[in-house]
Write an enzyme that holds these catalytic residues in place. Structure first.
Site, PDB file in Angstrom:
ATOM      1  N   ASN A 130      -5.707  11.387   3.625  1.00  0.00           N
ATOM      2  CA  ASN A 130      -6.526  10.515   4.477  1.00  0.00           C
ATOM      3  C   ASN A 130      -7.588   9.886   3.584  1.00  0.00           C
ATOM      4  OD1 ASN A 130      -7.116   9.445   7.152  1.00  0.00           O
ATOM      5  ND2 ASN A 130      -8.994  10.649   7.078  1.00  0.00           N
ATOM      6  N   LYS A 131      -8.428   9.081   4.155  1.00  0.00           N
ATOM      7  CA  LYS A 131      -9.431   8.334   3.388  1.00  0.00           C
ATOM      8  C   LYS A 131     -10.193   9.229   2.407  1.00  0.00           C
ATOM      9  CE  LYS A 131      -9.986   4.835   3.401  1.00  0.00           C
ATOM     10  NZ  LYS A 131      -9.261   4.039   2.362  1.00  0.00           N
ATOM     11  N   ASP A 151      -3.079   9.497   6.861  1.00  0.00           N
ATOM     12  CA  ASP A 151      -2.167   8.476   6.326  1.00  0.00           C
ATOM     13  C   ASP A 151      -0.796   9.049   6.018  1.00  0.00           C
ATOM     14  OD1 ASP A 151      -5.049   7.418   5.633  1.00  0.00           O
ATOM     15  OD2 ASP A 151      -3.655   5.733   5.757  1.00  0.00           O
ATOM     16  N   ARG A 197       0.870  -1.181   0.000  1.00  0.00           N
ATOM     17  CA  ARG A 197       0.000   0.000   0.000  1.00  0.00           C
ATOM     18  C   ARG A 197       0.910   1.236   0.000  1.00  0.00           C
ATOM     19  NH1 ARG A 197      -5.026   0.152   3.793  1.00  0.00           N
ATOM     20  NH2 ARG A 197      -5.839   1.249   1.959  1.00  0.00           N
TER      21      ARG A 197
HETATM   22  O1  MRU Z   1      -7.795   2.183   3.696  1.00  0.00           O
HETATM   23  P1  MRU Z   1      -7.691   2.257   5.189  1.00  0.00           P
HETATM   24  O2  MRU Z   1      -8.860   1.678   5.894  1.00  0.00           O
HETATM   25  O3  MRU Z   1      -6.370   1.706   5.687  1.00  0.00           O
HETATM   26  O4  MRU Z   1      -7.671   3.818   5.493  1.00  0.00           O
HETATM   27  C1  MRU Z   1      -7.539   4.258   6.817  1.00  0.00           C
HETATM   28  C2  MRU Z   1      -7.604   5.720   6.966  1.00  0.00           C
HETATM   29  O5  MRU Z   1      -7.715   6.468   6.029  1.00  0.00           O
HETATM   30  C3  MRU Z   1      -7.425   6.252   8.360  1.00  0.00           C
HETATM   31  O6  MRU Z   1      -8.156   7.431   8.551  1.00  0.00           O
HETATM   32  C4  MRU Z   1      -5.941   6.579   8.576  1.00  0.00           C
HETATM   33  O7  MRU Z   1      -5.138   5.472   8.244  1.00  0.00           O
HETATM   34  C5  MRU Z   1      -5.649   6.988   9.969  1.00  0.00           C
HETATM   35  S1  MRU Z   1      -5.720   5.597  11.060  1.00  0.00           S
HETATM   36  C6  MRU Z   1      -5.302   6.106  12.603  1.00  0.00           C
END
Ligand code: MRU
Length: 351
Positions: A249-250, A239, A92
């Site tokens: 972030n997401k 992230d 990732r």
């Molecule tokens: O694709 P994911 O579920 O790994 O995405 C997670 C996120 O975007 C979280 O908001 C981010 O990793 C922060 S986790 C403390």
């Protein structure tokens, strides 16, 4: 803090145990990962997910891969280590914690004067240290964030930045757990978080497990909730945060940040220092993961879209720093101007 939702990861002496997050909330299934390849599969398929949690999983995955090494010399061992790291970094691309954890182990392995058997032991100890430090960072974020949110009665969050995404406590959810423990229960509005529904499946689950009042909404309801004055702040995880404060972030976070500004709400990003990447200056430099179109065309295995339709499925977006009120880190809040203050805070504390 006594309020402890289950950690998504646990080192079991000779292997890594994780909660399979793709099965939640229907089933609480623990997976036993004994090999690097199993960890790679788990990260790619979001069985373990969330920036800090994948950094920790990668660190243990590296140990699981390298413990079988038959390299006779340090040089051969370090070469093999590099190959295993490449396998893990191909999983990732966006969350910097994964790269941060692996770089940390690699850099330390280069200076440890041990031969391969000793290096293997030190790598395991480093993975355990990363795990413990990430838990400590999240606890501190909880304390810092609780102070900042004092007096706030309702917040909105996105995706899952809770215990399930970290070692424990979470980032965006950590302050909420701390306030709850003090008897100050915030109502948390949780967006479903299309396409993979981390909000519905994970955040709503873990907050409900902890007895925290949750109101679940679909992503397109956030503007209405804000317009009605039902939330006083937005709090999300990250992230990757770059030097000027732009934050990946997401996917969908960017829209929420604009909405928060429009409604005069604070927009907080809670993240440990392991989520900052000072090697990048601006958000457009962050690599954004694009995932399988099926995540958009299908829901629970059922096709929603006409066959063959073109799909765009980025897993993350970048929120420009101007929409961010403050970062909540384990070293305290960081306010604008971010270009100056992020570097000052991180570099001062690292030196
Ligand atoms: O694709 P994911 O579920 O790994 O995405 C997670 C996120 O975007 C979280 O908001 C981010 O990793 C922060 S986790 C403390």
């Amino acid at each position: 803090m006594t309020l402890k939702p289950p950690s998504p990861l646990c080192w079991r002496g000779d292997h890594l145990e994780i909660i399979d997050q793709t099965r939640l909330p229907g089933e609480l299934v623990y997976l036993q990962l004994h090999t690097l390849e199993e960890v790679v599969e788990a990260i790619k398929n979001l069985r373990v997910r969330g920036a800090p949690a994948i950094g920790i999983a990668a660190a243990f995955g590296l140990y699981l891969g390298i413990r079988e090494s038959r390299a006779a010399t340090r040089e051969a061992f370090l070469q093999e280590l590099e190959e295993k790291i490449q396998l893990l970094t191909s999983t990732r691309p966006t969350a910097v914690n994964l790269f941060w954890a692996l770089d940390r182990i690699k850099n330390r392995a280069r200076v440890w004067g041990e031969d391969p058997p000793g290096l293997k032991e030190l790598i395991l100890r480093e993975a355990q240290a990363i795990f413990q430090e990430e838990e400590d960072r999240c606890r501190k974020i909880g304390e810092e964030g609780a102070a900042l949110l004092e007096g706030v009665r309702a917040v909105l969050t996105y995706c899952n930045a809770g215990t399930l995404a970290t070692a424990r406590y979470g980032t965006a959810l950590a302050p909420i757990y701390f306030l709850a423990e003090r008897g100050r229960l915030l109502r948390v509005f949780v967006c479903e978080t299309r396409p993979l529904l981390q909000g519905v499946r994970l955040t709503a689950w873990e907050l409900s497990q902890a007895g925290i009042p949750v109101t679940l909404i679909t992503d397109n309801m956030a503007p209405t909730v804000m317009a009605r004055g039902w939330v006083e702040a937005v709090i999300v995880g990250a992230d990757r945060i770059v030097a000027n404060g732009d934050t990946a972030n997401k996917i969908g976070t960017y829209g929420l940040a604009i909405l928060a500004r429009e409604h005069g709400l604070s927009f907080y990003v809670a993240a440990p220092t392991s989520s900052f990447d000072l090697t990048l200056e601006e958000g457009h430099q962050i690599p954004i993961e694009e995932r399988d179109p099926r995540e958009v065309t299908h829901l629970g295995g059922v096709a929603l879209a006409p066959q063959g339709v073109e799909v765009f499925n980025p897993a993350f977006d970048v929120t420009p720093h101007r929409y961010i009120t403050a970062f909540i880190t384990e070293k305290g809040p960081i306010y604008p101007p971010f270009s100056q203050n992020i570097k000052a805070r991180l570099l001062r504390e690292r030196s």
